[in-house]
Design an enzyme around this catalytic site. Structure first.
Site, PDB file in Angstrom:
ATOM      1  N   CYS A  94       1.055  -1.464  -0.160  1.00 17.21           N
ATOM      2  CA  CYS A  94       0.455  -0.276   0.193  1.00 17.21           C
ATOM      3  C   CYS A  94       1.017   1.050  -0.111  1.00 17.21           C
ATOM      4  O   CYS A  94      -0.032   2.573  -0.036  1.00 17.21           O
ATOM      5  CB  CYS A  94      -1.020  -0.083   1.426  1.00 17.21           C
ATOM      6  SG  CYS A  94      -0.169   0.222   2.620  1.00 17.21           S
ATOM      7  N   CYS A 114      -2.757  -2.642   9.036  1.00 21.37           N
ATOM      8  CA  CYS A 114      -2.050  -1.179   9.189  1.00 21.37           C
ATOM      9  C   CYS A 114      -1.751  -1.257  10.946  1.00 21.37           C
ATOM     10  O   CYS A 114      -0.973  -0.600  11.444  1.00 21.37           O
ATOM     11  CB  CYS A 114      -3.740  -0.545   9.190  1.00 21.37           C
ATOM     12  SG  CYS A 114      -3.933  -0.683   7.350  1.00 21.37           S
TER      13      CYS A 114
HETATM   14 FE1  FES Z   1      -1.566   0.083   4.024  1.00 17.97          FE
HETATM   15 FE2  FES Z   1      -3.004   1.344   6.186  1.00 17.97          FE
HETATM   16  S1  FES Z   1      -3.567   0.566   4.028  1.00 17.97           S
HETATM   17  S2  FES Z   1      -1.354   0.839   6.489  1.00 17.97           S
END
Ligand code: FES
Length: 131
Positions: free
Chosen positions: A34, A107
């Protein structure tokens, strides 16, 4: 995506956001998928035989959950000994936030990993001082 009230609270008004000048330890982790990056700074104070996290701050470039988990992990770790802080798991962080959507669990991984990395950095520096 449905976020809990607690996640939204910590995302809108994060606790312990910022930096610590000359920190005792600093940990940085990122998720290549991400692209989010989390940095945690700790100030450690030695009290008798214990080493306690006296202050902790974070800087996070990332999604709402990354901000909320950073905020929560700093709340959970503040005032704890290093041993106690190392036991804070991603599930502890997610639970304290009243849950995270399943695809956002990584996360909270970042948050506990950044904390562990900051503690590791501190321990490494202490070791170098002894040498
Ligand atoms: Fe990767 Fe939140 S989407 S840390």
């Amino acid at each position: 995506m449905i976020y809990s009230k607690k996640v939204l609270e910590h995302f809108m008004h994060p606790h312990n956001q910022g930096t610590i000048p000359n920190p005792s330890g600093e940990g940085i982790v990122g998720n290549p998928t991400c692209g989010d990056v989390m940095r945690i700074y700790i100030k450690v104070k030695k009290k008798k035989k214990e080493e306690v996290i006296e202050d902790i701050k974070f800087e996070t470039l990332g999604c709402a959950s990354a901000i909320a988990t950073s905020s929560m992990v700093t709340d959970l770790a503040k005032g704890r000994t290093l041993g106690e802080a190392l036991k804070i798991s991603r599930d502890d962080v997610a639970e304290a936030l009243e849950g995270l959507p399943p695809i956002k669990m990584h996360c909270s991984n970042l948050a506990s990993e950044a904390l562990a990395a900051a503690i590791e950095d501190y321990r490494q520096k202490e070791k170098e001082k002894e040498e």
